[in-house]
Write an enzyme that holds these catalytic residues in place. Structure first.
Site, PDB file in Angstrom:
ATOM      1  N   LYS A 116       0.819  -1.225   0.000  1.00 53.62           N
ATOM      2  CA  LYS A 116       0.000   0.000   0.000  1.00 53.62           C
ATOM      3  C   LYS A 116       0.854   1.276   0.000  1.00 53.62           C
ATOM      4  O   LYS A 116       2.068   1.235   0.241  1.00 53.62           O
ATOM      5  CB  LYS A 116      -0.939  -0.038   1.216  1.00 53.62           C
ATOM      6  CG  LYS A 116      -1.960  -1.177   1.158  1.00 53.62           C
ATOM      7  CD  LYS A 116      -2.934  -1.108   2.342  1.00 53.62           C
ATOM      8  CE  LYS A 116      -3.964  -2.216   2.281  1.00 53.62           C
ATOM      9  NZ  LYS A 116      -4.955  -2.109   3.398  1.00 53.62           N
ATOM     10  N   HIS A 153      -2.278  -5.515   1.597  1.00 55.17           N
ATOM     11  CA  HIS A 153      -3.572  -6.200   1.437  1.00 55.17           C
ATOM     12  C   HIS A 153      -3.296  -7.632   1.009  1.00 55.17           C
ATOM     13  O   HIS A 153      -2.363  -7.878   0.239  1.00 55.17           O
ATOM     14  CB  HIS A 153      -4.410  -5.525   0.336  1.00 55.17           C
ATOM     15  CG  HIS A 153      -5.549  -6.393  -0.148  1.00 55.17           C
ATOM     16  ND1 HIS A 153      -6.775  -6.434   0.468  1.00 55.17           N
ATOM     17  CD2 HIS A 153      -5.621  -7.299  -1.169  1.00 55.17           C
ATOM     18  CE1 HIS A 153      -7.552  -7.314  -0.153  1.00 55.17           C
ATOM     19  NE2 HIS A 153      -6.882  -7.851  -1.152  1.00 55.17           N
ATOM     20  N   GLU A 166      -9.783 -10.815  -7.599  1.00 59.50           N
ATOM     21  CA  GLU A 166      -8.855  -9.682  -7.464  1.00 59.50           C
ATOM     22  C   GLU A 166      -7.688  -9.801  -8.449  1.00 59.50           C
ATOM     23  O   GLU A 166      -7.246  -8.792  -9.017  1.00 59.50           O
ATOM     24  CB  GLU A 166      -8.349  -9.601  -6.020  1.00 59.50           C
ATOM     25  CG  GLU A 166      -9.464  -9.218  -5.046  1.00 59.50           C
ATOM     26  CD  GLU A 166      -9.087  -9.333  -3.567  1.00 59.50           C
ATOM     27  OE1 GLU A 166      -9.967  -9.068  -2.731  1.00 59.50           O
ATOM     28  OE2 GLU A 166      -7.936  -9.690  -3.257  1.00 59.50           O
ATOM     29  N   TYR A 201     -12.550  -1.769  -3.416  1.00 55.36           N
ATOM     30  CA  TYR A 201     -13.045  -1.781  -2.037  1.00 55.36           C
ATOM     31  C   TYR A 201     -14.565  -1.618  -1.966  1.00 55.36           C
ATOM     32  O   TYR A 201     -15.107  -1.287  -0.910  1.00 55.36           O
ATOM     33  CB  TYR A 201     -12.330  -0.710  -1.210  1.00 55.36           C
ATOM     34  CG  TYR A 201     -10.956  -1.180  -0.732  1.00 55.36           C
ATOM     35  CD1 TYR A 201     -10.834  -2.260   0.141  1.00 55.36           C
ATOM     36  CD2 TYR A 201      -9.792  -0.553  -1.159  1.00 55.36           C
ATOM     37  CE1 TYR A 201      -9.590  -2.707   0.575  1.00 55.36           C
ATOM     38  CE2 TYR A 201      -8.532  -0.993  -0.730  1.00 55.36           C
ATOM     39  CZ  TYR A 201      -8.450  -2.071   0.140  1.00 55.36           C
ATOM     40  OH  TYR A 201      -7.218  -2.510   0.578  1.00 55.36           O
ATOM     41  N   ASN A 208      -1.968   0.261   6.729  1.00 52.52           N
ATOM     42  CA  ASN A 208      -1.435  -0.970   7.311  1.00 52.52           C
ATOM     43  C   ASN A 208      -0.586  -1.782   6.316  1.00 52.52           C
ATOM     44  O   ASN A 208      -0.489  -3.000   6.409  1.00 52.52           O
ATOM     45  CB  ASN A 208      -2.557  -1.797   7.958  1.00 52.52           C
ATOM     46  CG  ASN A 208      -3.622  -2.193   6.955  1.00 52.52           C
ATOM     47  OD1 ASN A 208      -3.499  -1.925   5.773  1.00 52.52           O
ATOM     48  ND2 ASN A 208      -4.662  -2.849   7.428  1.00 52.52           N
TER      49      ASN A 208
HETATM   50  P1  GDP Z   1      -7.989  -6.712   5.932  1.00 49.54           P
HETATM   51  O1  GDP Z   1      -8.623  -7.875   5.208  1.00 49.54           O
HETATM   52  O2  GDP Z   1      -7.148  -7.150   7.110  1.00 49.54           O
HETATM   53  O3  GDP Z   1      -7.221  -5.789   5.017  1.00 49.54           O
HETATM   54  O4  GDP Z   1      -9.167  -5.854   6.605  1.00 49.54           O
HETATM   55  P2  GDP Z   1     -10.627  -5.388   6.082  1.00 49.54           P
HETATM   56  O5  GDP Z   1     -11.033  -6.140   4.850  1.00 49.54           O
HETATM   57  O6  GDP Z   1     -11.539  -5.430   7.266  1.00 49.54           O
HETATM   58  O7  GDP Z   1     -10.425  -3.849   5.716  1.00 49.54           O
HETATM   59  C1  GDP Z   1      -9.856  -3.438   4.497  1.00 49.54           C
HETATM   60  C2  GDP Z   1      -8.930  -2.281   4.757  1.00 49.54           C
HETATM   61  O8  GDP Z   1      -9.692  -1.169   5.235  1.00 49.54           O
HETATM   62  C3  GDP Z   1      -7.882  -2.510   5.852  1.00 49.54           C
HETATM   63  O9  GDP Z   1      -6.750  -3.236   5.413  1.00 49.54           O
HETATM   64  C4  GDP Z   1      -7.541  -1.083   6.240  1.00 49.54           C
HETATM   65  O10 GDP Z   1      -6.655  -0.474   5.299  1.00 49.54           O
HETATM   66  C5  GDP Z   1      -8.912  -0.409   6.160  1.00 49.54           C
HETATM   67  N1  GDP Z   1      -9.611  -0.418   7.440  1.00 49.54           N
HETATM   68  C6  GDP Z   1     -10.133  -1.496   8.102  1.00 49.54           C
HETATM   69  N2  GDP Z   1     -10.718  -1.124   9.258  1.00 49.54           N
HETATM   70  C7  GDP Z   1     -10.571   0.232   9.333  1.00 49.54           C
HETATM   71  C8  GDP Z   1     -10.987   1.214  10.282  1.00 49.54           C
HETATM   72  O11 GDP Z   1     -11.619   0.924  11.304  1.00 49.54           O
HETATM   73  N3  GDP Z   1     -10.652   2.518   9.998  1.00 49.54           N
HETATM   74  C9  GDP Z   1      -9.977   2.873   8.850  1.00 49.54           C
HETATM   75  N4  GDP Z   1      -9.686   4.179   8.635  1.00 49.54           N
HETATM   76  N5  GDP Z   1      -9.584   1.973   7.937  1.00 49.54           N
HETATM   77  C10 GDP Z   1      -9.869   0.662   8.170  1.00 49.54           C
END
Ligand code: GDP
Length: 140
Positions: free
Chosen positions: A11, A117, A128, A51, A114
């Site tokens: 990222k 992905h 994807e 997303y 973070n």
């Molecule tokens: P992943 O599968 O671990 O990447 O997590 P998710 O699919 O739940 O979320 C997708 C992405 O959205 C995450 O990798 C973060 O970059 C972002 N994200 C997830 N939760 C949060 C949150 O509570 N706040 C914000 N700002 N971004 C989030």
């Protein structure tokens, strides 16, 4: 165990800090092979489509802006049990909860920025990968 492919993104927070090589070293050390890789920058069309599953979440707008904020490196990783293995190597979404030695524990800045992905299922990995690579770009 089956040989699988998974989709990975390094990222913008990580490309900005010049961490592509350091993250790739963790990926390769875990036994995953990088069989496709390119550095690109997404616009709204790509970021919102990718997303889309999160479009009702309160952080959707911020996440889309973040993912367009700089270059990303999109990858296809191949190996035994690649989908689950890469999720393990990445660590928890929130770096505060990620296990030591994981990419997010070592490198992530925040729950949003973070660093990586990884697909969460074999079916989503297929989707994807298809969104981001032509077949000829993937060389196993
Ligand atoms: P992943 O599968 O671990 O990447 O997590 P998710 O699919 O739940 O979320 C997708 C992405 O959205 C995450 O990798 C973060 O970059 C972002 N994200 C997830 N939760 C949060 C949150 O509570 N706040 C914000 N700002 N971004 C989030």
């Amino acid at each position: 165990m089956a040989i699988e492919r998974t989709f990975s993104i390094i990222k913008p927070d990580a490309t900005r800090r010049n961490l592509t090589g350091a993250i790739n070293a963790v990926i390769e050390k875990a036994g995953l092979r990088i069989v496709a890789q390119k550095r690109v920058q997404w616009g709204p069309a790509q970021a919102e489509a990718f997303y889309g599953v999160h479009k009702e979440r309160p952080f959707f707008k911020d996440l889309v802006s973040f993912m367009m904020s700089g270059p990303i490196v999109v990858q296809v990783l191949e190996g035994e049990n690649a989908v689950a293995k890469y999720r393990e190597v990445m660590g928890a979404t929130n770096p505060a909860n990620a296990a030591p030695g994981t990419i997010r524990k070592e490198f992530a800045e925040s729950i949003e920025a973070n660093s990586v992905h990884g697909s969460d299922s074999v079916d989503n990995a297929k989707i994807e990968i298809g969104q981001n690579f032509a077949g000829f770009e993937i060389v196993g």
